[in-house]
Design a protein around this motif. Structure first.
Motif, mmCIF file in Angstrom:
data_model
loop_
_atom_site.group_PDB
_atom_site.id
_atom_site.type_symbol
_atom_site.label_atom_id
_atom_site.label_comp_id
_atom_site.label_asym_id
_atom_site.label_seq_id
_atom_site.Cartn_x
_atom_site.Cartn_y
_atom_site.Cartn_z
ATOM 1 N N VAL A 87 -2.071 0.281 12.852
ATOM 2 C CA VAL A 87 -0.735 0.847 12.621
ATOM 3 C C VAL A 87 -0.735 1.703 11.370
ATOM 4 C CG1 VAL A 87 1.630 0.252 11.988
ATOM 5 C CG2 VAL A 87 0.522 -0.920 13.874
ATOM 6 N N LEU A 88 -1.317 1.167 10.302
ATOM 7 C CA LEU A 88 -1.324 1.909 9.032
ATOM 8 C C LEU A 88 -2.126 3.204 9.156
ATOM 9 C CD1 LEU A 88 -1.676 -0.983 6.448
ATOM 10 C CD2 LEU A 88 0.276 0.541 6.764
ATOM 11 N N LEU A 89 -3.253 3.114 9.840
ATOM 12 C CA LEU A 89 -4.074 4.312 10.024
ATOM 13 C C LEU A 89 -3.319 5.374 10.819
ATOM 14 C CD1 LEU A 89 -7.713 3.042 10.744
ATOM 15 C CD2 LEU A 89 -6.917 4.443 8.831
ATOM 16 N N ILE A 114 0.828 -1.212 0.000
ATOM 17 C CA ILE A 114 0.000 0.000 0.000
ATOM 18 C C ILE A 114 0.865 1.267 0.000
ATOM 19 C CG2 ILE A 114 -0.200 0.241 2.506
ATOM 20 C CD1 ILE A 114 -3.171 0.890 2.004
ATOM 21 N N ASN A 115 0.378 2.212 -0.728
ATOM 22 C CA ASN A 115 1.030 3.534 -0.740
ATOM 23 C C ASN A 115 0.110 4.528 -0.044
ATOM 24 O OD1 ASN A 115 2.395 5.817 -1.246
ATOM 25 N ND2 ASN A 115 2.514 5.550 -3.469
ATOM 26 N N LEU A 116 0.474 4.908 1.157
ATOM 27 C CA LEU A 116 -0.422 5.708 1.979
ATOM 28 C C LEU A 116 -0.669 7.108 1.401
ATOM 29 C CD1 LEU A 116 0.732 4.811 5.599
ATOM 30 C CD2 LEU A 116 -1.349 4.115 4.426
ATOM 31 N N SER A 117 0.289 7.613 0.614
ATOM 32 C CA SER A 117 0.159 8.985 0.109
ATOM 33 C C SER A 117 -0.965 9.145 -0.905
ATOM 34 C CB SER A 117 1.482 9.424 -0.512
ATOM 35 O OG SER A 117 1.797 8.547 -1.564
ATOM 36 N N LEU A 118 -1.470 8.005 -1.438
ATOM 37 C CA LEU A 118 -2.523 8.081 -2.446
ATOM 38 C C LEU A 118 -3.878 8.437 -1.827
ATOM 39 C CD1 LEU A 118 -1.722 5.006 -4.708
ATOM 40 C CD2 LEU A 118 -1.295 7.413 -5.179
ATOM 41 N N TYR A 119 -4.015 8.238 -0.527
ATOM 42 C CA TYR A 119 -5.330 8.417 0.081
ATOM 43 C C TYR A 119 -5.480 9.828 0.643
ATOM 44 C CZ TYR A 119 -5.707 3.460 -0.506
ATOM 45 O OH TYR A 119 -5.765 2.223 -1.073
ATOM 46 N N LYS A 120 -6.576 10.456 0.238
ATOM 47 C CA LYS A 120 -6.826 11.817 0.688
ATOM 48 C C LYS A 120 -7.588 11.835 2.000
ATOM 49 C CE LYS A 120 -5.400 13.458 -3.355
ATOM 50 N NZ LYS A 120 -4.133 12.648 -3.407
ATOM 51 N N ASN A 121 -8.417 10.790 2.235
ATOM 52 C CA ASN A 121 -9.330 10.792 3.366
ATOM 53 C C ASN A 121 -9.064 9.586 4.273
ATOM 54 O OD1 ASN A 121 -11.680 10.554 4.995
ATOM 55 N ND2 ASN A 121 -12.727 11.917 3.559
ATOM 56 N N ALA A 169 -0.285 10.339 11.133
ATOM 57 C CA ALA A 169 0.931 11.025 11.555
ATOM 58 C C ALA A 169 1.567 11.785 10.403
ATOM 59 C CB ALA A 169 1.910 10.010 12.134
ATOM 60 N N GLU A 170 1.546 11.146 9.238
ATOM 61 C CA GLU A 170 2.255 11.760 8.122
ATOM 62 C C GLU A 170 1.434 12.779 7.366
ATOM 63 O OE1 GLU A 170 4.787 9.746 5.182
ATOM 64 O OE2 GLU A 170 4.947 8.192 6.753
ATOM 65 N N TYR A 171 0.165 12.354 7.026
ATOM 66 C CA TYR A 171 -0.603 13.224 6.127
ATOM 67 C C TYR A 171 -1.812 13.867 6.777
ATOM 68 C CZ TYR A 171 1.996 10.088 3.105
ATOM 69 O OH TYR A 171 2.979 9.369 2.542
ATOM 70 N N GLY A 172 -2.195 13.395 7.925
ATOM 71 C CA GLY A 172 -3.465 13.800 8.522
ATOM 72 C C GLY A 172 -3.640 15.305 8.629
ATOM 73 N N GLU A 173 -2.686 15.909 9.307
ATOM 74 C CA GLU A 173 -2.846 17.332 9.579
ATOM 75 C C GLU A 173 -2.747 18.169 8.311
ATOM 76 O OE1 GLU A 173 -0.069 18.274 12.725
ATOM 77 O OE2 GLU A 173 -0.883 16.556 13.797
#
Lengths: 145, 248
Positions: free
Chosen positions: A130-132, A37-44, A137-141
């Motif tokens: 963990v993934l959430l 999975i690439n977490l940066s692809l998800y906006k929401n 942590a990385e993209y949320g804010e």
């Protein structure tokens, strides 16, 4: 009677086997998905959660229901054994004991399916969390702003 | 795509686990079910002698009351009865009762062994008297029958006492041949042998084959191995032993 017995026996074991295969398939598929999975692809966050927990409920269902199916097989097996004894009129201890022993094997199979399923489910849930958290942590804010 | 891959993985893992489980279960089953797999039975020792014994006993029971009624009636019976041994018995009975009538009256149906030993003792004396009288040839047959009976009773006693031990000994040494187990060969082999007082076994042979040479061979092997732990008889004893190989 013999045929019913066989049908119950093979039916229960077959269902349990199918459940086990499904659970393991889902678990492996999820594992592979989590690794790639690439977490940066998800906006929401919600979308990500839905994507991560897809099909996981299957494992939970199987983990909680396999023992019941095993128990059902045992109950049916004992029922049929007692029915046999009842119709024959006398109790042959050898027959009773083998009948009961074979009936109990269904419970054993059910537990054998349930235990790994529960373990896998917990592992996957942990991984999802963990993934959430990582995503948050990385993209949320930044994404929220 | 991913799910197909996962499915294949899952299937292979399941196959491996099931294969391992069945293997383990099979080996366990063979070990624990071995006692049930091989069944050993010790059957009757000799049929002809046993039959003869029953005839004799019957005759004894019959002749005792008859004699009390009438002495000559028994003699008449002896005349038209063809079987020499039976009539012989009656003569002995007579001789016996002429001396100890009361004693014979009392022991109508006591326990067998006691009766038999008393009977034997008395018979021997009776035989002696018979020889003194004119019936020489018949006395010979009486002695024969006496010998046979005592041997038989010994065999019977031996069997009764040691049957369980013989069975256990043979069972201990009996192995189900692997190939027979794999191929599902089953059958009953009847083995016959004579056990001598020094613990030796002679005339070990297969009386009735199970249909598979290897089963017969294993049965013979087990008996010759087990023979050292057989209880020793004081007279040679012939034993007929059916060994049943059965797969569950």
């Amino acid at each position: 009677m013999e045929r019913i017995k066989e049908a119950v026996d093979y039916g229960v074991i077959g269902v349990l086997l199918l459940m086990s295969i499904i659970a393991l398939t889902v678990a492996i598929e999820r594992w592979m998905f989590f690794r790639s999975i690439n977490l940066s692809l998800y906006k929401n966050k919600k979308v990500l959660e839905v994507e991560l927990t897809k099909h996981i409920h299957l494992i939970a269902t199987i983990g909680s229901n396999a023992p019941y199916i095993g128990l059902l097989g045992t109950v049916l097996g004992i029922m049929l054994t007692f029915y046999d004894i009842g119709t024959e009129g006398y109790a042959d201890p050898q027959k009773i004991m083998t009948g009961l022993a074979l009936a109990l094997k269904a419970t054993a199979a059910g537990l054998l399916v349930a235990i790994p399923s529960v373990i896998l489910y917990n592992l996957l849930l942990r991984k999802v969390k963990v993934l959430l958290s990582l995503w948050e942590a990385e993209y949320g804010e930044t994404k929220d702003k | 795509m991913r799910i197909a891959k996962a499915f294949v993985f899952s299937l292979t893992i399941h196959g491996g686990v099931i294969f391992m489980l069945t293997e383990a279960f099979d080996s366990m089953k063979v070990k624990t079910a071995f006692e049930d797999l091989v069944k050993v039975e010790v059957s009757n020792i000799k049929f002809e002698t046993q039959e003869y014994k029953s005839v004799v006993r019957e005759e004894k029971n019959k002749s005792t009351p008859k004699f009390n009624d009438n002495d000559t009636k028994a003699k008449e019976n002896k005349g038209y009865r063809k079987i020499v041994k039976k009539t012989e018995k009656r003569v002995i009975e007579k001789e016996n009762q002429e001396r100890e009538i009361k004693k014979t009256e009392v022991r109508g149906d006591e326990n067998e062994l006691q009766e038999q030993t008393i009977e034997n003792d008395v018979k021997e004396e009776a035989v002696g008297e018979l020889i003194e009288e004119t019936q020489n040839e018949k006395a010979g047959t009486v002695e024969d029958s006496y010998d046979e009976e005592s041997m038989l009773s010994y065999q019977e006693r031996y069997k009764r006492e040691h049957l369980e031990r013989i069975r256990e000994a043979v069972k201990h040494f009996l192995r189900y041949p692997l190939i027979a187990r794999r191929m599902g060969w089953e059958g009953t082999v009847i083995v016959c042998f004579t056990l001598y007082p020094d613990g030796e076994i002679k005339d070990l042979k297969v009386e009735k084959s199970s249909g598979f040479e290897i089963l017969d061979k294993y049965a013979l092997k087990a008996i010759s191995k087990a023979s050292s732990s057989f209880p020793r008889p004081s007279e040679p004893v012939t034993i007929v032993l059916p060994i049943t190989y059965r797969l569950e």
